[in-house]
Design a protein around this motif. Structure first.
Motif, mmCIF file in Angstrom:
data_model
loop_
_atom_site.group_PDB
_atom_site.id
_atom_site.type_symbol
_atom_site.label_atom_id
_atom_site.label_comp_id
_atom_site.label_asym_id
_atom_site.label_seq_id
_atom_site.Cartn_x
_atom_site.Cartn_y
_atom_site.Cartn_z
ATOM 1 N N LYS A 16 0.817 -1.216 0.000
ATOM 2 C CA LYS A 16 0.000 0.000 0.000
ATOM 3 C C LYS A 16 0.848 1.262 0.000
ATOM 4 O O LYS A 16 0.417 2.300 -0.509
ATOM 5 C CB LYS A 16 -0.913 0.016 1.221
ATOM 6 C CG LYS A 16 -1.792 -1.204 1.380
ATOM 7 C CD LYS A 16 -2.554 -1.145 2.691
ATOM 8 C CE LYS A 16 -3.343 -2.427 2.940
ATOM 9 N NZ LYS A 16 -4.080 -2.385 4.232
ATOM 10 N N ASP A 89 -4.670 4.771 -2.939
ATOM 11 C CA ASP A 89 -6.052 4.781 -2.451
ATOM 12 C C ASP A 89 -6.460 3.311 -2.363
ATOM 13 O O ASP A 89 -6.919 2.715 -3.347
ATOM 14 C CB ASP A 89 -6.962 5.543 -3.416
ATOM 15 C CG ASP A 89 -6.682 7.035 -3.418
ATOM 16 O OD1 ASP A 89 -6.178 7.529 -2.391
ATOM 17 O OD2 ASP A 89 -6.951 7.698 -4.432
ATOM 18 N N TRP A 90 -6.280 2.729 -1.178
ATOM 19 C CA TRP A 90 -6.341 1.283 -1.050
ATOM 20 C C TRP A 90 -7.735 0.716 -1.284
ATOM 21 O O TRP A 90 -7.881 -0.362 -1.863
ATOM 22 C CB TRP A 90 -5.813 0.833 0.308
ATOM 23 C CG TRP A 90 -5.812 -0.656 0.448
ATOM 24 C CD1 TRP A 90 -6.586 -1.414 1.266
ATOM 25 C CD2 TRP A 90 -5.022 -1.584 -0.311
ATOM 26 N NE1 TRP A 90 -6.312 -2.749 1.092
ATOM 27 C CE2 TRP A 90 -5.355 -2.886 0.117
ATOM 28 C CE3 TRP A 90 -4.058 -1.430 -1.309
ATOM 29 C CZ2 TRP A 90 -4.770 -4.015 -0.400
ATOM 30 C CZ3 TRP A 90 -3.469 -2.568 -1.844
ATOM 31 C CH2 TRP A 90 -3.841 -3.847 -1.392
ATOM 32 N N ASP A 91 -8.782 1.395 -0.844
ATOM 33 C CA ASP A 91 -10.127 0.875 -1.065
ATOM 34 C C ASP A 91 -10.394 0.681 -2.556
ATOM 35 O O ASP A 91 -10.979 -0.329 -2.972
ATOM 36 C CB ASP A 91 -11.182 1.813 -0.467
ATOM 37 C CG ASP A 91 -11.219 1.757 1.047
ATOM 38 O OD1 ASP A 91 -10.619 0.820 1.622
ATOM 39 O OD2 ASP A 91 -11.841 2.643 1.664
ATOM 40 N N ARG A 92 -9.980 1.643 -3.339
ATOM 41 C CA ARG A 92 -10.156 1.556 -4.792
ATOM 42 C C ARG A 92 -9.333 0.404 -5.355
ATOM 43 O O ARG A 92 -9.831 -0.415 -6.132
ATOM 44 C CB ARG A 92 -9.741 2.885 -5.424
ATOM 45 C CG ARG A 92 -9.667 2.899 -6.945
ATOM 46 C CD ARG A 92 -9.119 4.240 -7.415
ATOM 47 N NE ARG A 92 -8.779 4.229 -8.824
ATOM 48 C CZ ARG A 92 -9.605 4.569 -9.799
ATOM 49 N NH1 ARG A 92 -10.844 4.948 -9.498
ATOM 50 N NH2 ARG A 92 -9.226 4.556 -11.065
ATOM 51 N N TYR A 94 -8.056 -2.277 -3.836
ATOM 52 C CA TYR A 94 -8.473 -3.600 -3.378
ATOM 53 C C TYR A 94 -9.770 -4.033 -4.055
ATOM 54 O O TYR A 94 -9.950 -5.206 -4.384
ATOM 55 C CB TYR A 94 -8.637 -3.603 -1.864
ATOM 56 C CG TYR A 94 -8.846 -4.988 -1.282
ATOM 57 C CD1 TYR A 94 -7.929 -5.999 -1.511
ATOM 58 C CD2 TYR A 94 -9.970 -5.269 -0.509
ATOM 59 C CE1 TYR A 94 -8.117 -7.271 -0.984
ATOM 60 C CE2 TYR A 94 -10.165 -6.528 0.030
ATOM 61 C CZ TYR A 94 -9.234 -7.526 -0.215
ATOM 62 O OH TYR A 94 -9.432 -8.783 0.311
ATOM 63 N N SER A 95 -10.667 -3.085 -4.294
ATOM 64 C CA SER A 95 -11.889 -3.410 -5.023
ATOM 65 C C SER A 95 -11.563 -3.901 -6.426
ATOM 66 O O SER A 95 -12.154 -4.878 -6.915
ATOM 67 C CB SER A 95 -12.804 -2.185 -5.092
ATOM 68 O OG SER A 95 -13.967 -2.471 -5.850
ATOM 69 N N ASP A 242 -19.881 -8.296 0.099
ATOM 70 C CA ASP A 242 -18.898 -8.700 1.095
ATOM 71 C C ASP A 242 -19.347 -9.966 1.810
ATOM 72 O O ASP A 242 -20.549 -10.165 2.013
ATOM 73 C CB ASP A 242 -18.690 -7.583 2.129
ATOM 74 C CG ASP A 242 -18.018 -6.375 1.488
ATOM 75 O OD1 ASP A 242 -17.301 -6.568 0.492
ATOM 76 O OD2 ASP A 242 -18.220 -5.261 1.979
#
Length: 242
Positions: A16, A89-92, A94-95, A242
């Motif tokens: 990350k 931008d980890w959420d982006r 990882y998605s 999820d």
């Protein structure tokens, strides 16, 4: 050449934050000796995030590759030789990892069940789509496909990354999707080795995208709609729960 952490291992895909040396600077563009940012390509959007150094910071809003990997920056620009700290931008990101692995899985199941090739795909943050040809699919069959894909996910198969000779992949019946449909012919002849992503014993596919370590990280797949695109081509749009 910029070292891409995700290309060599799945562990690299989960980086990350990182440090790198600035190798080139142009107006709004920074090049690094190594990076965790994924560039636009293969139906997957580029990562976003930021670069920070002693004298300033800049927002990475796009990453492109044409011979070299270029980070598109808004804000300050570092100097050549500076050490920068990059963060995704980890959420982006990882998605996109979950979405891309699920795309491989759906393509594998459709190929096995219906003998249909994946002829296009677009990965998104909250939904993605895959184009199949030739394929005819009713609502009942779509529900059955969704159940079958989620049954495979429940097995929590592991994902692995390796490198193979292009000559070993061409015309190999075990290679599905982009290879089986002949899209590999679009690759320059100078490319003789390909990165291969494998899901358990059900899928082997050349791919340079980012992926999760195991199917359990995906969650459940829910198909949102199917669109008839003509000439026996169907587009399936899905999301992940999820």
């Amino acid at each position: 050449m910029t070292l891409q952490f995700h290309m060599d291992s799945l562990d690299g895909t989960y980086i990350k934050e990182f440090e790198a040396e600035v190798t080139a600077v142009f107006p709004g563009i920074v090049e690094l000796n190594q990076t965790a940012f994924y560039h636009l390509g293969g139906g997957q959007p580029a990562d976003t995030g930021k670069l920070v150094w002693n004298e300033g910071s800049g927002k990475v809003f796009d990453v492109r590759k044409k011979n070299r990997i270029r980070h598109m920056i808004k804000g300050d620009l570092p100097d050549i030789g500076d050490t920068v700290k990059g963060s995704l931008d980890w959420d982006r990101r990882y998605s996109h990892m979950r979405m891309h692995t699920s795309q491989h899985l759906v393509s594998a199941v459709v190929s096995e069940r219906y003998g249909s090739d994946t002829v296009g795909n677009q990965i998104g943050f909250d939904r993605s789509r895959i184009d199949f040809k030739p394929l005819k699919l009713g609502n009942t069959e779509l529900n059955m496909l969704q159940d079958e894909v989620n049954q495979v996910i429940s097995k929590d198969l592991k994902i692995s990354i390796s490198e193979s000779e292009r000559s070993d992949l061409e015309n190999n019946p075990e290679i599905r999707s982009s290879m089986s449909s002949g899209l590999w012919k679009m690759l320059p002849s100078s490319i003789t080795k390909l990165r291969v992503v494998k899901i358990g014993n059900i899928d082997v596919c050349p791919c340079a995208g980012t992926h999760v370590r195991s199917l359990s990280e995906i969650g459940d797949i829910a198909f949102l709609k199917k669109d008839n695109k003509g000439s026996e081509k169907i587009r399936l749009t899905y999301k992940l729960n999820d």
